[in-house]
Write a protein that holds these residues in place. Structure first.
Motif, PDB file in Angstrom:
ATOM      1  N   TRP A 122      38.553  48.810  37.442  1.00 24.26           N
ATOM      2  CA  TRP A 122      37.940  50.038  36.936  1.00 24.26           C
ATOM      3  C   TRP A 122      37.503  49.872  35.478  1.00 24.26           C
ATOM      4  N   LEU A 123      38.389  49.287  34.658  1.00 21.88           N
ATOM      5  CA  LEU A 123      38.053  49.096  33.248  1.00 21.88           C
ATOM      6  C   LEU A 123      36.900  48.107  33.058  1.00 21.88           C
ATOM      7  N   LEU A 124      36.906  47.024  33.825  1.00 22.62           N
ATOM      8  CA  LEU A 124      35.804  46.061  33.726  1.00 22.62           C
ATOM      9  C   LEU A 124      34.484  46.697  34.133  1.00 22.62           C
ATOM     10  N   GLU A 125      34.509  47.513  35.166  1.00 28.50           N
ATOM     11  CA  GLU A 125      33.286  48.198  35.582  1.00 28.50           C
ATOM     12  C   GLU A 125      32.842  49.211  34.536  1.00 28.50           C
ATOM     13  N   LEU A 126      33.802  49.808  33.846  1.00 24.64           N
ATOM     14  CA  LEU A 126      33.492  50.723  32.753  1.00 24.64           C
ATOM     15  C   LEU A 126      32.721  50.000  31.644  1.00 24.64           C
ATOM     16  N   PHE A 127      33.010  48.709  31.468  1.00 27.25           N
ATOM     17  CA  PHE A 127      32.307  47.886  30.482  1.00 27.25           C
ATOM     18  C   PHE A 127      31.018  47.290  31.034  1.00 27.25           C
ATOM     19  N   GLY A 128      30.629  47.681  32.251  1.00 28.66           N
ATOM     20  CA  GLY A 128      29.342  47.274  32.802  1.00 28.66           C
ATOM     21  C   GLY A 128      29.347  46.032  33.672  1.00 28.66           C
ATOM     22  N   TYR A 129      30.511  45.542  34.049  1.00 24.49           N
ATOM     23  CA  TYR A 129      30.585  44.358  34.906  1.00 24.49           C
ATOM     24  C   TYR A 129      30.665  44.777  36.372  1.00 24.49           C
ATOM     25  N   ASN A 130      30.057  43.994  37.242  1.00 23.70           N
ATOM     26  CA  ASN A 130      30.177  44.189  38.680  1.00 23.70           C
ATOM     27  C   ASN A 130      31.402  43.394  39.125  1.00 23.70           C
ATOM     28  N   VAL A 131      32.443  44.079  39.566  1.00 23.71           N
ATOM     29  CA  VAL A 131      33.733  43.444  39.811  1.00 23.71           C
ATOM     30  C   VAL A 131      34.170  43.617  41.262  1.00 23.71           C
ATOM     31  N   GLU A 132      34.797  42.573  41.769  1.00 30.03           N
ATOM     32  CA  GLU A 132      35.484  42.639  43.054  1.00 30.03           C
ATOM     33  C   GLU A 132      36.878  42.073  42.840  1.00 30.03           C
ATOM     34  N   MET A 133      37.865  42.793  43.315  1.00 30.21           N
ATOM     35  CA  MET A 133      39.242  42.297  43.349  1.00 30.21           C
ATOM     36  C   MET A 133      39.543  42.033  44.818  1.00 30.21           C
ATOM     37  N   LEU A 134      39.705  40.777  45.158  1.00 32.98           N
ATOM     38  CA  LEU A 134      39.878  40.378  46.550  1.00 32.98           C
ATOM     39  C   LEU A 134      41.248  39.746  46.768  1.00 32.98           C
ATOM     40  N   PRO A 135      41.903  40.090  47.862  1.00 34.06           N
ATOM     41  CA  PRO A 135      43.173  39.410  48.164  1.00 34.06           C
ATOM     42  C   PRO A 135      42.935  37.908  48.311  1.00 34.06           C
ATOM     43  N   HIS A 136      43.757  37.127  47.645  1.00 31.04           N
ATOM     44  CA  HIS A 136      43.637  35.667  47.740  1.00 31.04           C
ATOM     45  C   HIS A 136      44.148  35.254  49.123  1.00 31.04           C
ATOM     46  N   PRO A 137      43.386  34.438  49.862  1.00 30.61           N
ATOM     47  CA  PRO A 137      43.793  34.086  51.218  1.00 30.61           C
ATOM     48  C   PRO A 137      44.978  33.127  51.305  1.00 30.61           C
ATOM     49  N   ASN A 138      45.270  32.384  50.235  1.00 25.75           N
ATOM     50  CA  ASN A 138      46.292  31.341  50.310  1.00 25.75           C
ATOM     51  C   ASN A 138      47.552  31.604  49.496  1.00 25.75           C
ATOM     52  N   GLU A 139      47.562  32.654  48.703  1.00 27.28           N
ATOM     53  CA  GLU A 139      48.732  32.955  47.875  1.00 27.28           C
ATOM     54  C   GLU A 139      48.766  34.444  47.562  1.00 27.28           C
ATOM     55  N   ILE A 161      52.999  48.931  26.565  1.00 24.96           N
ATOM     56  CA  ILE A 161      52.976  47.553  27.073  1.00 24.96           C
ATOM     57  C   ILE A 161      52.072  47.465  28.296  1.00 24.96           C
ATOM     58  N   TYR A 162      52.173  48.435  29.189  1.00 20.77           N
ATOM     59  CA  TYR A 162      51.349  48.431  30.403  1.00 20.77           C
ATOM     60  C   TYR A 162      49.861  48.507  30.048  1.00 20.77           C
ATOM     61  N   VAL A 163      49.515  49.412  29.135  1.00 20.21           N
ATOM     62  CA  VAL A 163      48.111  49.565  28.719  1.00 20.21           C
ATOM     63  C   VAL A 163      47.640  48.304  27.990  1.00 20.21           C
ATOM     64  N   ALA A 164      48.462  47.760  27.100  1.00 17.25           N
ATOM     65  CA  ALA A 164      48.099  46.524  26.403  1.00 17.25           C
ATOM     66  C   ALA A 164      47.879  45.392  27.403  1.00 17.25           C
ATOM     67  N   ASN A 165      48.688  45.357  28.443  1.00 19.93           N
ATOM     68  CA  ASN A 165      48.526  44.326  29.474  1.00 19.93           C
ATOM     69  C   ASN A 165      47.217  44.503  30.234  1.00 19.93           C
ATOM     70  N   LEU A 166      46.880  45.745  30.573  1.00 22.38           N
ATOM     71  CA  LEU A 166      45.598  45.992  31.241  1.00 22.38           C
ATOM     72  C   LEU A 166      44.437  45.538  30.367  1.00 22.38           C
ATOM     73  N   LEU A 167      44.483  45.901  29.097  1.00 20.22           N
ATOM     74  CA  LEU A 167      43.423  45.491  28.174  1.00 20.22           C
ATOM     75  C   LEU A 167      43.391  43.972  28.023  1.00 20.22           C
ATOM     76  N   ARG A 168      44.551  43.361  28.034  1.00 14.58           N
ATOM     77  CA  ARG A 168      44.646  41.900  27.967  1.00 14.58           C
ATOM     78  C   ARG A 168      43.944  41.258  29.162  1.00 14.58           C
ATOM     79  N   ILE A 169      44.192  41.780  30.363  1.00 12.39           N
ATOM     80  CA  ILE A 169      43.561  41.243  31.572  1.00 12.39           C
ATOM     81  C   ILE A 169      42.050  41.438  31.515  1.00 12.39           C
ATOM     82  N   VAL A 170      41.623  42.609  31.071  1.00 10.34           N
ATOM     83  CA  VAL A 170      40.190  42.902  30.977  1.00 10.34           C
ATOM     84  C   VAL A 170      39.525  41.984  29.958  1.00 10.34           C
ATOM     85  N   LEU A 171      40.121  41.870  28.785  1.00 10.37           N
ATOM     86  CA  LEU A 171      39.543  40.997  27.749  1.00 10.37           C
ATOM     87  C   LEU A 171      39.563  39.530  28.178  1.00 10.37           C
TER      88      LEU A 171
END
Length: 181
Positions: free
Chosen positions: A56-73, A126-136
């Motif tokens: 959601w945050l990445l899309e807010l920054f204008g990126y086209n994002v897909e979060m897909l379940p990894h098939p092997n892990e 911490i949770y919000v900082a982690n989300l921003l960390r993942i997005v950045l």
């Protein structure tokens, strides 16, 4: 020996309390992971939620994002503008850092109301900082893939652990029973 115990009673109490709380919360979290079968929320509820919110945050920054379940892990693949960048694993959901944070605060106790309030606010920060960390990190990997190693192993852990250290510093100096104020 008794003299050393009396002299360092506060340190021993801190270490003992920290270890008991840390081990207890870690075992509880481990149990949660064991009972999370990933059938409804893959790979587990918290990691799935972090993935959805990062999307959601990445899309807010204008990126086209897909979060897909990894098939092997048990992880979620981060795909930005059709480019596979990274995966979000259980270790990326900030729970282990939150457990570490909580254990320290509880071991370095303060007044009950202050402790509960600080822990709750700290968890949110911490949770919000982690989300921003993942997005950045995702944005950085998209634009600067050649810096993957430095971004993932140096810069972005510094963000999350820096946040925890700052919170601990504030707690010890402003709210714990050992603070001057």
């Amino acid at each position: 020996m008794k003299g050393l115990f009396i002299k360092y009673k506060a340190v021993i109490k801190f270490i003992f309390t920290f270890l008991v709380v840390y081990i207890g919360l870690s075992l509880l979290y481990s149990w949660y992971l064991d009972v999370s079968d990933g059938s409804k929320y893959y790979p587990d509820f918290i990691t799935n939620l972090v993935s959805i919110q990062s999307d959601w945050l990445l899309e807010l920054f204008g990126y086209n994002v897909e979060m897909l379940p990894h098939p092997n892990e048990p992880s979620m693949k981060v795909v930005v503008n059709d480019k596979y960048l990274a995966r979000i694993i259980e270790g990326c959901n900030s729970m282990s850092v939150i457990i570490l944070f909580m254990s320290f605060i509880i071991a370095f106790t303060g007044k009950m109301k202050s402790t509960i309030t600080f822990v709750a606010l700290g968890i949110v920060l911490i949770y919000v900082a982690n989300l921003l960390r993942i997005v950045l990190l995702s944005m950085g990997l998209y634009h600067y893939p050649e810096y993957k190693h430095v971004l993932h192993t140096v810069v972005f852990p510094a963000i999350i652990y820096g946040m925890v250290f700052l919170l601990w510093f504030v707690w010890v100096n402003k709210f714990s029973k050992r603070s001057k104020g």
